[in-house]
Motif scaffolding. Structure first.
Motif, mmCIF file in Angstrom:
data_model
loop_
_atom_site.group_PDB
_atom_site.id
_atom_site.type_symbol
_atom_site.label_atom_id
_atom_site.label_comp_id
_atom_site.label_asym_id
_atom_site.label_seq_id
_atom_site.Cartn_x
_atom_site.Cartn_y
_atom_site.Cartn_z
ATOM 1 N N VAL A 99 0.840 -1.200 0.000
ATOM 2 C CA VAL A 99 0.000 0.000 0.000
ATOM 3 C C VAL A 99 0.875 1.250 0.000
ATOM 4 O O VAL A 99 0.643 2.192 -0.756
ATOM 5 N N PHE A 100 1.904 1.218 0.819
ATOM 6 C CA PHE A 100 2.778 2.387 0.898
ATOM 7 C C PHE A 100 3.449 2.677 -0.441
ATOM 8 O O PHE A 100 3.562 3.829 -0.852
ATOM 9 N N SER A 101 3.896 1.621 -1.119
ATOM 10 C CA SER A 101 4.599 1.907 -2.374
ATOM 11 C C SER A 101 3.609 2.392 -3.430
ATOM 12 O O SER A 101 3.963 3.167 -4.314
ATOM 13 N N LEU A 102 2.375 1.951 -3.286
ATOM 14 C CA LEU A 102 1.329 2.456 -4.185
ATOM 15 C C LEU A 102 1.174 3.968 -4.025
ATOM 16 O O LEU A 102 0.877 4.687 -4.986
ATOM 17 N N ILE A 103 1.372 4.439 -2.802
ATOM 18 C CA ILE A 103 1.252 5.881 -2.546
ATOM 19 C C ILE A 103 2.537 6.605 -2.939
ATOM 20 O O ILE A 103 2.508 7.681 -3.535
ATOM 21 N N ALA A 104 3.652 5.970 -2.596
ATOM 22 C CA ALA A 104 4.941 6.644 -2.822
ATOM 23 C C ALA A 104 5.179 6.904 -4.297
ATOM 24 O O ALA A 104 5.794 7.912 -4.674
ATOM 25 N N ASP A 105 4.660 6.008 -5.108
ATOM 26 C CA ASP A 105 4.910 6.103 -6.544
ATOM 27 C C ASP A 105 4.422 7.433 -7.130
ATOM 28 O O ASP A 105 5.234 8.211 -7.641
ATOM 29 N N PRO A 106 3.131 7.726 -7.067
ATOM 30 C CA PRO A 106 2.698 9.027 -7.584
ATOM 31 C C PRO A 106 3.302 10.197 -6.816
ATOM 32 O O PRO A 106 3.547 11.259 -7.393
ATOM 33 N N LEU A 107 3.564 9.963 -5.533
ATOM 34 C CA LEU A 107 4.102 11.054 -4.710
ATOM 35 C C LEU A 107 5.453 11.522 -5.257
ATOM 36 O O LEU A 107 5.726 12.717 -5.338
ATOM 37 N N LYS A 108 6.268 10.553 -5.623
ATOM 38 C CA LYS A 108 7.582 10.907 -6.172
ATOM 39 C C LYS A 108 7.429 11.702 -7.454
ATOM 40 O O LYS A 108 8.249 12.562 -7.765
ATOM 41 N N ARG A 109 6.387 11.401 -8.188
ATOM 42 C CA ARG A 109 6.200 12.141 -9.432
ATOM 43 C C ARG A 109 5.738 13.571 -9.152
ATOM 44 O O ARG A 109 6.075 14.495 -9.876
ATOM 45 N N ILE A 110 4.978 13.721 -8.088
ATOM 46 C CA ILE A 110 4.548 15.083 -7.745
ATOM 47 C C ILE A 110 5.705 15.903 -7.193
ATOM 48 O O ILE A 110 5.854 17.070 -7.507
ATOM 49 N N PHE A 111 6.497 15.252 -6.360
ATOM 50 C CA PHE A 111 7.638 15.955 -5.761
ATOM 51 C C PHE A 111 8.940 15.259 -6.157
ATOM 52 O O PHE A 111 9.524 14.538 -5.341
ATOM 53 N N PRO A 112 9.402 15.503 -7.349
ATOM 54 C CA PRO A 112 10.569 14.755 -7.835
ATOM 55 C C PRO A 112 11.841 15.046 -7.035
ATOM 56 O O PRO A 112 12.753 14.233 -7.020
ATOM 57 N N ASP A 113 11.864 16.196 -6.375
ATOM 58 C CA ASP A 113 13.096 16.577 -5.691
ATOM 59 C C ASP A 113 13.082 16.235 -4.210
ATOM 60 O O ASP A 113 14.027 16.565 -3.482
ATOM 61 N N MET A 114 12.035 15.611 -3.760
ATOM 62 C CA MET A 114 11.944 15.317 -2.333
ATOM 63 C C MET A 114 12.910 14.193 -1.969
ATOM 64 O O MET A 114 13.097 13.248 -2.738
ATOM 65 N N SER A 115 13.509 14.313 -0.787
ATOM 66 C CA SER A 115 14.450 13.269 -0.361
ATOM 67 C C SER A 115 13.692 11.979 -0.069
ATOM 68 O O SER A 115 12.522 12.012 0.296
ATOM 69 N N PRO A 116 14.362 10.850 -0.230
ATOM 70 C CA PRO A 116 13.710 9.557 0.020
ATOM 71 C C PRO A 116 13.117 9.474 1.423
ATOM 72 O O PRO A 116 12.023 8.922 1.613
ATOM 73 N N GLU A 117 13.816 10.041 2.402
ATOM 74 C CA GLU A 117 13.302 10.004 3.779
ATOM 75 C C GLU A 117 11.982 10.755 3.857
ATOM 76 O O GLU A 117 11.018 10.298 4.482
ATOM 77 N N ASP A 118 11.965 11.925 3.223
ATOM 78 C CA ASP A 118 10.744 12.713 3.273
ATOM 79 C C ASP A 118 9.619 12.058 2.481
ATOM 80 O O ASP A 118 8.461 12.115 2.876
ATOM 81 N N VAL A 119 9.958 11.424 1.385
ATOM 82 C CA VAL A 119 8.925 10.699 0.631
ATOM 83 C C VAL A 119 8.323 9.622 1.514
ATOM 84 O O VAL A 119 7.108 9.462 1.596
ATOM 85 N N SER A 120 9.184 8.914 2.211
ATOM 86 C CA SER A 120 8.710 7.846 3.083
ATOM 87 C C SER A 120 7.808 8.393 4.182
ATOM 88 O O SER A 120 6.731 7.860 4.464
ATOM 89 N N LEU A 121 8.244 9.491 4.779
ATOM 90 C CA LEU A 121 7.442 10.091 5.854
ATOM 91 C C LEU A 121 6.108 10.602 5.311
ATOM 92 O O LEU A 121 5.048 10.402 5.908
ATOM 93 N N MET A 122 6.180 11.264 4.180
ATOM 94 C CA MET A 122 4.966 11.861 3.634
ATOM 95 C C MET A 122 3.998 10.773 3.159
ATOM 96 O O MET A 122 2.789 10.922 3.280
ATOM 97 N N THR A 123 4.552 9.698 2.649
ATOM 98 C CA THR A 123 3.712 8.564 2.256
ATOM 99 C C THR A 123 2.875 8.105 3.437
ATOM 100 O O THR A 123 1.646 7.992 3.369
ATOM 101 N N ARG A 124 3.561 7.866 4.538
ATOM 102 C CA ARG A 124 2.857 7.406 5.733
ATOM 103 C C ARG A 124 1.903 8.476 6.253
ATOM 104 O O ARG A 124 0.803 8.186 6.724
ATOM 105 N N GLY A 125 2.358 9.716 6.149
ATOM 106 C CA GLY A 125 1.507 10.817 6.610
ATOM 107 C C GLY A 125 0.226 10.916 5.803
ATOM 108 O O GLY A 125 -0.859 11.106 6.365
ATOM 109 N N LEU A 126 0.353 10.776 4.505
ATOM 110 C CA LEU A 126 -0.837 10.882 3.674
ATOM 111 C C LEU A 126 -1.765 9.699 3.890
ATOM 112 O O LEU A 126 -2.986 9.836 3.948
ATOM 113 N N PHE A 127 -1.155 8.520 4.025
ATOM 114 C CA PHE A 127 -1.997 7.354 4.321
ATOM 115 C C PHE A 127 -2.775 7.580 5.607
ATOM 116 O O PHE A 127 -3.993 7.377 5.674
#
Lengths: 202, 202
Positions: free
Chosen positions: B133-161
DNA sequence: TGTACATCAGTGAACGCGCGTTCACTGATGTAC
DNA sequence: TGTACATCAGTGAACGCGCGTTCACTGATGTAC
């Protein structure tokens, strides 16, 4: 005089709420047991039912206090924030909510452990207190999105409250979020900081 | 032959999970009672303990199924969405989650009714499914924020979920949100379309 | 194939626990005169 | 102030309910020879 009886009654009521609150703070709703409470209060189990209709009523009385404490803490966070930065204000509020939940986990959980069964009977104080929190959120929100319709502001207010609640809720259960608690603040900041910018703005 | 016994055992196991699932779908975790289940399965209460260590294990087995169903429904929503609109994709996923929760409320609630007590023992399948589920979210998220650090993508993924979960959770309890269920979709759209817009985008 | 024995699933009454709530009784407080 | 009576808070043993789990026993299935 019509006083001595009533006085004792009120004293008992207050004492029971105090004791229940103490228990809820430590162990949540399951720590509130009629027998224990009576023993601690120095009265009989039956006496509780003279003052409260129900154990549930007692828990509700404690929840009223907890709810007020949350509201106060969030309000304080808003007050401490310089005006003019509505996004920062909202982040500060969210952090305040997170901190309250972290520092008062069992009591905070009890807020949501209530009977969902009785569809009616949402007490007045509950709705009032909730409304206060909502207007605390709606205020900066309107400043961020001055052109948003009132309906959308209302929906978004509730949506954002729920979002923060969700982050805090899952965040406090390691099982699900897997996020260390000290990163939750950053998580909230991260999610909220993107609120500033709307496509129409800038 | 070493088969007849084992076959019966597996049959009973499967039957118990089926029956428990049926009950959970209707009445949530509290509808799963050893005696009832045994009666319905045509076996003795004790037999359950030959197949599952514990009633909790049985509920977990049902949760594994429920979890997979959520995952499938959300995945399907992603697949149905044309690529290139990551924000739309995320909104579609959120709606799918909302719909699942709405249509499977008791089973969905049971997912979160588990023992929080045992700090350890988060089953493997649980983490795996959550990761999906998380990777399902992280995928589009990375496209929205291409410059976001992996740590922040991970945090934001969980945050959005967690945010979506919160909106759905409180939304399904009238008591708190006061939002009619048919407006929840709009609420999610509203929150997401602002949370995920960045200054850099148009 | 047949017999003797071993294993272990299956049985369900009984145990154990936790707890909210009731209710017949008592006794302190309040009221009427 | 004093006496008689009424009221109702206070009492706590007992009721009632719900339920997970155990355990001594039985009987079907599997195994060894």
């Amino acid at each position: 005089m019509a006083g001595k009886v009533q006085k004792k009654r009120e004293d008992l009521r207050a004492k029971l709420i105090d004791l229940a609150e103490e228990r809820i703070k430590v162990g949540g709703i399951s720590a509130v047991r009629a027998r224990d409470l009576a023993k601690e209060a120095g009265c009989a189990v039956g006496a509780i039912y003279n003052v409260f209709g129900d154990m549930n009523d007692l828990v509700m009385a404690v929840n009223a206090r907890t709810f007020k404490r949350v509201g106060a803490q969030v309000s304080a966070a808003v007050a401490a924030e310089p005006p003019g930065h509505p996004v920062k204000t909202m982040i500060a509020m969210s952090h305040a909510y997170l901190h309250f939940a972290r520092d008062n986990t069992p009591a905070w959980r009890t807020l949501f452990d209530l009977e969902v069964s009785t569809e009616e009977s949402v007490p007045k104080w509950y709705l009032e207190e909730l409304q206060k929190v909502f207007s605390l959120i709606a205020d900066p929100l309107k400043r961020i999105f001055p052109d948003m319709s009132p309906e959308d502001v209302s929906l978004m207010t509730r949506g954002l409250f729920s979002s923060v609640h969700g982050i805090v809720l899952l965040g406090l259960e390691k099982r699900i979020s897997g996020v260390p608690i000290d990163q939750l603040e950053h998580m909230i900041t991260l999610v909220f900081s993107h609120l500033t910018s709307t496509p129409s703005e800038k």
